[in-house]
Design a protein around this motif. Structure first.
Motif, PDB file in Angstrom:
ATOM      1  N   ALA A 105      14.331  15.513  -9.874  1.00 39.47           N
ATOM      2  CA  ALA A 105      14.148  14.118 -10.290  1.00 39.47           C
ATOM      3  C   ALA A 105      12.995  13.446  -9.555  1.00 39.47           C
ATOM      4  CB  ALA A 105      15.439  13.330 -10.052  1.00 39.47           C
ATOM      5  N   ILE A 106      12.820  13.726  -8.269  1.00 38.52           N
ATOM      6  CA  ILE A 106      11.777  13.045  -7.504  1.00 38.52           C
ATOM      7  C   ILE A 106      10.377  13.471  -7.953  1.00 38.52           C
ATOM      8  CG2 ILE A 106      10.827  12.655  -5.201  1.00 38.52           C
ATOM      9  CD1 ILE A 106      13.644  12.886  -4.094  1.00 38.52           C
ATOM     10  N   PRO A 107      10.079  14.773  -8.091  1.00 39.01           N
ATOM     11  CA  PRO A 107       8.748  15.129  -8.606  1.00 39.01           C
ATOM     12  C   PRO A 107       8.478  14.538  -9.985  1.00 39.01           C
ATOM     13  CG  PRO A 107       9.792  17.045  -7.621  1.00 39.01           C
ATOM     14  CD  PRO A 107      10.834  15.979  -7.680  1.00 39.01           C
ATOM     15  N   ALA A 108       9.482  14.538 -10.863  1.00 35.17           N
ATOM     16  CA  ALA A 108       9.287  13.965 -12.198  1.00 35.17           C
ATOM     17  C   ALA A 108       9.002  12.475 -12.114  1.00 35.17           C
ATOM     18  CB  ALA A 108      10.526  14.227 -13.063  1.00 35.17           C
ATOM     19  N   ALA A 109       9.756  11.764 -11.276  1.00 35.38           N
ATOM     20  CA  ALA A 109       9.529  10.325 -11.124  1.00 35.38           C
ATOM     21  C   ALA A 109       8.148  10.045 -10.542  1.00 35.38           C
ATOM     22  CB  ALA A 109      10.613   9.727 -10.225  1.00 35.38           C
ATOM     23  N   ASP A 125      -2.810  11.944  -4.321  1.00 37.56           N
ATOM     24  CA  ASP A 125      -3.716  12.902  -4.959  1.00 37.56           C
ATOM     25  C   ASP A 125      -2.976  14.082  -5.587  1.00 37.56           C
ATOM     26  OD1 ASP A 125      -5.977  11.446  -4.253  1.00 37.56           O
ATOM     27  OD2 ASP A 125      -6.062  12.376  -2.272  1.00 37.56           O
ATOM     28  N   TRP A 126      -1.693  14.224  -5.278  1.00 37.61           N
ATOM     29  CA  TRP A 126      -0.942  15.360  -5.819  1.00 37.61           C
ATOM     30  C   TRP A 126      -0.831  15.247  -7.343  1.00 37.61           C
ATOM     31  CZ3 TRP A 126       3.667  17.902  -2.932  1.00 37.61           C
ATOM     32  CH2 TRP A 126       3.270  18.226  -1.634  1.00 37.61           C
ATOM     33  N   ILE A 127      -0.949  16.395  -7.993  1.00 39.33           N
ATOM     34  CA  ILE A 127      -0.721  16.479  -9.428  1.00 39.33           C
ATOM     35  C   ILE A 127       0.367  17.524  -9.674  1.00 39.33           C
ATOM     36  CG2 ILE A 127      -3.016  15.692 -10.092  1.00 39.33           C
ATOM     37  CD1 ILE A 127      -3.838  18.611 -10.462  1.00 39.33           C
ATOM     38  N   ARG A 128       0.624  17.818 -10.932  1.00 41.34           N
ATOM     39  CA  ARG A 128       1.735  18.705 -11.276  1.00 41.34           C
ATOM     40  C   ARG A 128       1.645  20.052 -10.578  1.00 41.34           C
ATOM     41  NH1 ARG A 128       1.746  19.754 -17.433  1.00 41.34           N
ATOM     42  NH2 ARG A 128      -0.012  21.066 -16.821  1.00 41.34           N
ATOM     43  N   GLU A 129       0.462  20.629 -10.525  1.00 37.30           N
ATOM     44  CA  GLU A 129       0.313  21.971  -9.962  1.00 37.30           C
ATOM     45  C   GLU A 129       0.665  22.024  -8.475  1.00 37.30           C
ATOM     46  OE1 GLU A 129      -1.474  21.878 -13.786  1.00 37.30           O
ATOM     47  OE2 GLU A 129      -1.721  20.545 -12.056  1.00 37.30           O
ATOM     48  N   ASP A 130       0.570  20.907  -7.784  1.00 37.77           N
ATOM     49  CA  ASP A 130       0.887  20.891  -6.353  1.00 37.77           C
ATOM     50  C   ASP A 130       2.377  21.085  -6.092  1.00 37.77           C
ATOM     51  OD1 ASP A 130      -1.754  20.319  -5.130  1.00 37.77           O
ATOM     52  OD2 ASP A 130      -1.616  18.473  -6.292  1.00 37.77           O
ATOM     53  N   PHE A 131       3.194  20.881  -7.105  1.00 34.49           N
ATOM     54  CA  PHE A 131       4.643  21.033  -6.948  1.00 34.49           C
ATOM     55  C   PHE A 131       5.132  22.443  -7.289  1.00 34.49           C
ATOM     56  CE2 PHE A 131       4.325  16.416  -7.557  1.00 34.49           C
ATOM     57  CZ  PHE A 131       5.145  15.961  -6.537  1.00 34.49           C
ATOM     58  N   TYR A 132       4.289  23.269  -7.866  1.00 38.66           N
ATOM     59  CA  TYR A 132       4.766  24.544  -8.386  1.00 38.66           C
ATOM     60  C   TYR A 132       5.409  25.422  -7.303  1.00 38.66           C
ATOM     61  CZ  TYR A 132       2.604  23.838 -12.990  1.00 38.66           C
ATOM     62  OH  TYR A 132       2.278  23.382 -14.240  1.00 38.66           O
ATOM     63  N   ALA A 133       4.724  25.589  -6.185  1.00 39.76           N
ATOM     64  CA  ALA A 133       5.266  26.450  -5.125  1.00 39.76           C
ATOM     65  C   ALA A 133       6.595  25.905  -4.605  1.00 39.76           C
ATOM     66  CB  ALA A 133       4.262  26.577  -3.985  1.00 39.76           C
ATOM     67  N   LEU A 134       6.689  24.582  -4.491  1.00 35.11           N
ATOM     68  CA  LEU A 134       7.924  23.970  -4.003  1.00 35.11           C
ATOM     69  C   LEU A 134       9.058  24.158  -5.005  1.00 35.11           C
ATOM     70  CD1 LEU A 134       6.378  20.648  -2.638  1.00 35.11           C
ATOM     71  CD2 LEU A 134       6.870  22.751  -1.383  1.00 35.11           C
ATOM     72  N   PHE A 159       8.663   8.129  -2.000  1.00 33.07           N
ATOM     73  CA  PHE A 159       8.995   9.490  -2.426  1.00 33.07           C
ATOM     74  C   PHE A 159       9.013  10.440  -1.230  1.00 33.07           C
ATOM     75  CE2 PHE A 159       7.101   8.141  -6.679  1.00 33.07           C
ATOM     76  CZ  PHE A 159       8.347   7.982  -7.259  1.00 33.07           C
ATOM     77  N   SER A 160       8.055  10.269  -0.329  1.00 36.09           N
ATOM     78  CA  SER A 160       8.038  11.082   0.883  1.00 36.09           C
ATOM     79  C   SER A 160       9.303  10.856   1.713  1.00 36.09           C
ATOM     80  CB  SER A 160       6.796  10.754   1.712  1.00 36.09           C
ATOM     81  OG  SER A 160       6.801  11.453   2.940  1.00 36.09           O
ATOM     82  N   ASP A 161       9.706   9.594   1.841  1.00 34.35           N
ATOM     83  CA  ASP A 161      10.931   9.282   2.581  1.00 34.35           C
ATOM     84  C   ASP A 161      12.153   9.920   1.922  1.00 34.35           C
ATOM     85  OD1 ASP A 161       9.417   7.790   4.310  1.00 34.35           O
ATOM     86  OD2 ASP A 161       9.961   5.846   3.450  1.00 34.35           O
ATOM     87  N   ALA A 162      12.158   9.959   0.588  1.00 30.05           N
ATOM     88  CA  ALA A 162      13.301  10.543  -0.118  1.00 30.05           C
ATOM     89  C   ALA A 162      13.442  12.027   0.215  1.00 30.05           C
ATOM     90  CB  ALA A 162      13.144  10.336  -1.625  1.00 30.05           C
ATOM     91  N   PHE A 163      12.330  12.738   0.280  1.00 34.74           N
ATOM     92  CA  PHE A 163      12.394  14.153   0.645  1.00 34.74           C
ATOM     93  C   PHE A 163      12.875  14.332   2.087  1.00 34.74           C
ATOM     94  CE2 PHE A 163       9.311  14.705  -2.920  1.00 34.74           C
ATOM     95  CZ  PHE A 163      10.047  15.636  -3.645  1.00 34.74           C
ATOM     96  N   LEU A 164      12.460  13.438   2.971  1.00 35.38           N
ATOM     97  CA  LEU A 164      12.931  13.505   4.355  1.00 35.38           C
ATOM     98  C   LEU A 164      14.426  13.213   4.436  1.00 35.38           C
ATOM     99  CD1 LEU A 164       9.980  11.698   6.198  1.00 35.38           C
ATOM    100  CD2 LEU A 164      10.492  14.153   6.177  1.00 35.38           C
ATOM    101  N   ALA A 165      14.904  12.287   3.593  1.00 30.41           N
ATOM    102  CA  ALA A 165      16.336  11.995   3.578  1.00 30.41           C
ATOM    103  C   ALA A 165      17.135  13.211   3.115  1.00 30.41           C
ATOM    104  CB  ALA A 165      16.610  10.795   2.670  1.00 30.41           C
ATOM    105  N   LEU A 166      16.572  13.984   2.176  1.00 34.63           N
ATOM    106  CA  LEU A 166      17.259  15.202   1.735  1.00 34.63           C
ATOM    107  C   LEU A 166      17.429  16.193   2.881  1.00 34.63           C
ATOM    108  CD1 LEU A 166      15.647  15.884  -1.771  1.00 34.63           C
ATOM    109  CD2 LEU A 166      17.834  14.814  -1.264  1.00 34.63           C
ATOM    110  N   LEU A 167      16.490  16.175   3.824  1.00 30.89           N
ATOM    111  CA  LEU A 167      16.614  17.062   4.988  1.00 30.89           C
ATOM    112  C   LEU A 167      17.865  16.726   5.799  1.00 30.89           C
ATOM    113  CD1 LEU A 167      12.895  17.270   6.180  1.00 30.89           C
ATOM    114  CD2 LEU A 167      14.222  19.033   5.013  1.00 30.89           C
ATOM    115  N   LEU A 168      18.227  15.458   5.853  1.00 33.06           N
ATOM    116  CA  LEU A 168      19.444  15.074   6.576  1.00 33.06           C
ATOM    117  C   LEU A 168      20.687  15.644   5.882  1.00 33.06           C
ATOM    118  CD1 LEU A 168      18.629  11.334   7.424  1.00 33.06           C
ATOM    119  CD2 LEU A 168      18.421  13.340   8.906  1.00 33.06           C
ATOM    120  N   ILE A 169      20.683  15.605   4.536  1.00 31.31           N
ATOM    121  CA  ILE A 169      21.814  16.169   3.799  1.00 31.31           C
ATOM    122  C   ILE A 169      21.891  17.675   4.011  1.00 31.31           C
ATOM    123  CG2 ILE A 169      22.817  16.489   1.510  1.00 31.31           C
ATOM    124  CD1 ILE A 169      21.513  13.884   0.672  1.00 31.31           C
ATOM    125  N   ILE A 170      20.745  18.346   3.989  1.00 29.57           N
ATOM    126  CA  ILE A 170      20.731  19.794   4.216  1.00 29.57           C
ATOM    127  C   ILE A 170      21.202  20.113   5.628  1.00 29.57           C
ATOM    128  CG2 ILE A 170      19.250  21.839   4.348  1.00 29.57           C
ATOM    129  CD1 ILE A 170      17.529  20.601   2.159  1.00 29.57           C
TER     130      ILE A 170
END
Length: 513
Positions: free
Chosen positions: A299-303, A369-378, A479-490
């Motif tokens: 959801a976050i990359p799509a948003a 500057d990130w575009i769709r291709e920057d998310f592929y590896a992730l 969005f960056s903060d959201a990914f960091l928050a996911l680290l707390l859940i993990i």
């Protein structure tokens, strides 16, 4: 991790496995998948659908809320109904009803009719995922039970991520009514396969004499009120709204009474005593937290792509497909790997969490500057990591469940998983909104502190451009903060893994007398 326990002896399977049973199981899988896909696709395409029906945004949110409340409530009672009317008969009925409602909904003449039909479809659709777990635990023999559970795992990894591509297909390349009608072919095929393959148990109408009516009323009550509070809270300003306050007070009253009733009822919907088994408690808690990570992972990359670069769903589609399609191979592959006595599945699960951790850390460095291709590896890391978490936790949780306890486990797992999906959607959206406000204020304060030097150079057009750039940068930071928050859940998932579960061995053949 806790020390291993002796290898348990599995209970004999009540029905020998044959080709017909495989066909029936596949039919239930199809029905469960289209239920989840329908939910997500209609949610994604809500804006387009509202325009066709002549409805506003506020009315549309209530349509989504009503469907979600009905869907999760049905997960609570579906296993009980399936055993009472027989799994085969009940599965056919709800699949057909769910499909037919999909045909009728686009023809709704007004908001009231649309709400009623969506609630009914939510009840039918919510009953389908629990049936898949119930069938796997009830009918599959010991040697392929894990593969049946890996099929159930697809409803958490494959189905939700296939929704975005389908939404793009129907809204941008075809008739909008296919958003609702897409389920019809698969629903009819699923019902036919269920009718052909699943064994026919007898009716057990005497169970109505012992039915947990109070538990059903309290359970569906607190679930519905909590869904309403979570999905409407941000829009109605939470405690400033009498509706939200009333819903939360209702939850505070109904939930404790529900738990107390379930503990003492002779035939409960939730058999809370199962939580005394450490592996089941582990699986349930881990699945609820994992749903948040998995939901946010796509959801976050799509948003981000839609908000920052104004991508359409069709352009976002590859991001979702990179997670969805590999699951068809990876889920059964993980089941094959952990179906070995020498391999502790907890280490496979830990490996999956490590991959998700790396993905979230990498995504936290997101820039405008990130575009769709920057998310592929992730996304590849998510695609591999998610089944490595879901399939082992299902193995651990269900390994301590006897076949006759399957309906109790299915009701608890699916209802709480459905509620977790609502929590995840609400939490991600609200977190990003709050962090955007925070970062916007910080950035505007920084601009204001230098305004005396910038104002002579600023025109009316550049002020609007500056405001848009501030908002965009605030969104990127949120969005960056959201990914960091996911680290707390993990991190919490790691902590639970290290302390709660015992080693679970693969299912064993029944002991011969």
């Amino acid at each position: 991790m806790s020390s291993p326990t002796p290898i348990p002896a599995a209970a004999p399977s009540p029905t020998p496995f044959d080709g017909r049973l495989a066909v029936g199981l596949f039919g239930v899988l199809i029905a469960a998948l289209i239920s989840g896909i329908n939910d997500r696709v209609t949610e994604i395409t809500l804006i387009d659908s509202l325009g066709v029906f002549g409805l506003g945004h506020d009315e549309g949110t209530w349509i989504s809320t009503a469907y979600a409340a009905a869907e999760v409530s049905a997960m609570l009672i579906a296993p009980w109904l399936a055993i009472t009317f027989s799994i085969r008969r009940f599965a056919i009925a709800v699949t057909v009803v769910f499909t037919l409602l999909g045909v009728i909904i686009p023809m709704s003449p007004n908001l009231q009719t649309l709400l009623v039909l969506r609630v009914l479809q939510g009840l039918a659709g919510g009953a389908l995922p629990p049936l898949l777990m119930t069938v796997a635990l009830r009918f599959l023999p010991w040697n392929i039970k894990l593969y049946g559970l890996s099929a159930y795992a697809l409803t958490a990894t494959f189905g939700p991520n296939l929704a975005m591509p389908l939404a793009a297909l129907w809204t941008e390349q075809s008739d909008w009514r296919l958003v609702f009608w897409q389920i019809v072919p698969a629903g009819l095929v699923g019902a036919a396969l269920i009718a052909y393959g699943l064994p026919q148990d007898p009716l057990r109408l005497e169970r109505f004499m012992q039915a947990d009516w109070m538990g059903a009323a309290l359970g569906m009550g607190w679930i519905s009120m909590l869904v309403i509070a979570l999905s409407q809270g941000e829009r109605l300003d939470w405690l400033a709204s009498p509706i939200i306050v009333a819903m939360l007070m209702g939850v505070a009253v109904c939930l404790p009474l529900f738990l107390l009733n379930e503990w003492y009822h002779p035939l409960p919907l939730f058999k809370l005593q199962l939580l005394k088994r450490r592996n089941f408690a582990y699986g349930l808690s881990t699945l609820c937290l994992f749903v948040i990570v998995a939901t946010a992972g796509s959801a976050i990359p799509a948003a981000y792509l839609m908000e920052i670069h104004h991508y359409r769903p069709q352009q976002v589609m590859p991001i979702a497909l990179m997670i969805a399609l590999p699951q068809l191979v990876l889920a059964p592959l993980v089941a094959f790997v952990i179906n070995r006595h020498w391999l502790d599945s907890r280490y496979v699960l830990a490996g999956g969490l490590i991959l998700l951790t790396i993905a979230c850390i990498g995504a936290s460095f997101i820039t405008s500057d990130w575009i769709r291709e920057d998310f592929y590896a992730l996304q590849v890391l998510h695609a591999i990591g998610q089944p490595m978490v879901v399939v082992p936790l299902l193995k651990n949780a269900t390994g301590v469940i006897a076949p006759m306890e399957g309906p109790f486990a299915s009701a608890m797992v699916n209802a709480l998983r459905g509620m977790s999906a609502v929590v995840a959607g609400s939490a991600v959206e609200n977190f990003i909104t709050q962090r955007e406000h925070f970062h916007s204020n910080v950035l505007l304060d920084a601009v204001g502190s230098r305004w005396h030097t910038l104002s002579p150079l600023v025109t009316q057009g550049s002020v609007a451009e500056l405001a848009e750039r501030v908002r965009g940068q605030a969104l990127v930071l949120s969005f960056s903060d959201a990914f960091l928050a996911l680290l707390l859940i993990i991190a919490v998932l790691f902590l639970i893994l290290l302390t709660l579960p015992k080693r679970a061995y693969p299912p064993q053949p029944p002991v011969q007398p």
